[in-house]
Design a protein around this motif. Sequence first.
Motif, PDB file in Angstrom:
ATOM      1  N   ARG A   4      -0.005 -21.239   5.208  1.00  0.00           N
ATOM      2  CA  ARG A   4      -0.164 -19.684   5.005  1.00  0.00           C
ATOM      3  C   ARG A   4       0.363 -19.019   5.951  1.00  0.00           C
ATOM      4  N   HIS A   5       0.727 -17.911   5.452  1.00  0.00           N
ATOM      5  CA  HIS A   5       1.584 -16.741   6.246  1.00  0.00           C
ATOM      6  C   HIS A   5       0.895 -15.616   6.328  1.00  0.00           C
ATOM      7  N   VAL A   6       0.725 -15.007   7.472  1.00  0.00           N
ATOM      8  CA  VAL A   6       0.147 -13.915   7.729  1.00  0.00           C
ATOM      9  C   VAL A   6       0.807 -12.890   7.129  1.00  0.00           C
ATOM     10  N   TYR A   8       2.639 -12.538   4.460  1.00  0.00           N
ATOM     11  CA  TYR A   8       2.419 -12.663   3.017  1.00  0.00           C
ATOM     12  C   TYR A   8       1.066 -12.101   2.783  1.00  0.00           C
ATOM     13  N   ALA A   9      -0.126 -12.495   3.409  1.00  0.00           N
ATOM     14  CA  ALA A   9      -1.376 -12.221   3.435  1.00  0.00           C
ATOM     15  C   ALA A   9      -1.583 -10.705   3.250  1.00  0.00           C
ATOM     16  N   VAL A  10      -0.986 -10.105   4.666  1.00  0.00           N
ATOM     17  CA  VAL A  10      -1.020  -8.725   4.777  1.00  0.00           C
ATOM     18  C   VAL A  10      -0.419  -7.920   3.667  1.00  0.00           C
ATOM     19  N   LYS A  11       0.868  -8.476   3.033  1.00  0.00           N
ATOM     20  CA  LYS A  11       1.547  -7.799   1.966  1.00  0.00           C
ATOM     21  C   LYS A  11       0.672  -7.976   0.843  1.00  0.00           C
ATOM     22  N   SER A  12       0.000  -8.715   0.496  1.00  0.00           N
ATOM     23  CA  SER A  12      -0.730  -8.942  -0.677  1.00  0.00           C
ATOM     24  C   SER A  12      -1.955  -8.015  -0.693  1.00  0.00           C
ATOM     25  N   LEU A  13      -2.670  -7.988   0.521  1.00  0.00           N
ATOM     26  CA  LEU A  13      -3.660  -7.058   0.744  1.00  0.00           C
ATOM     27  C   LEU A  13      -3.195  -5.537   0.390  1.00  0.00           C
ATOM     28  N   ASN A  14      -2.183  -5.159   1.037  1.00  0.00           N
ATOM     29  CA  ASN A  14      -1.440  -3.988   1.219  1.00  0.00           C
ATOM     30  C   ASN A  14      -1.196  -3.525  -0.402  1.00  0.00           C
TER      31      ASN A  14
END
Length: 151
Positions: A4-6, A8-14
């Motif tokens: 997992r990549h932080v 990517y997760a933040v960008k996806s949530l954004n």
Amino acid sequence: MQNRHVGYAVKSLNRRIGRVIDNIPAVRENKNLTSFQFWVLSFLFRESDRELFQRDVEAEFNIRRSTATELLKAMEANGLIRRVPVDYDARLKKIVTLPYAEEIRRQLDVQVERTEKQLTEGFTEEEMAQFYDFIRRFKENLSKLEEEAEI
């Protein structure tokens, strides 16, 4: 655990938050109001008890001067803000929201509250405090990389 990549997760949530914001009537119905301008207006409204300048927008959103200049020019052209010189420093222009932006404010306040309530549903105050602590620490860690890049 998966790879997992932080970031990517933040960008996806954004992106998901952006889609919700883009669907707010004030944003959807006003072709000139982008979701980023929405966030800037929210910041200006939230900090309306003090004088705000371009440098404050740059710092709040961690954007370059040129980006902030173009953003504020567009907001000015769209009748949302005006940059007004201050008496004590000819180089500074404070940002003032115009009546048109104030009309939009009511919609934004309701929608931001609704979105925040939905987004944080099921989280305790302690979990939210921990989340904000994580965000602060992520920013601090990244600032170290930014400083290294400037050397």
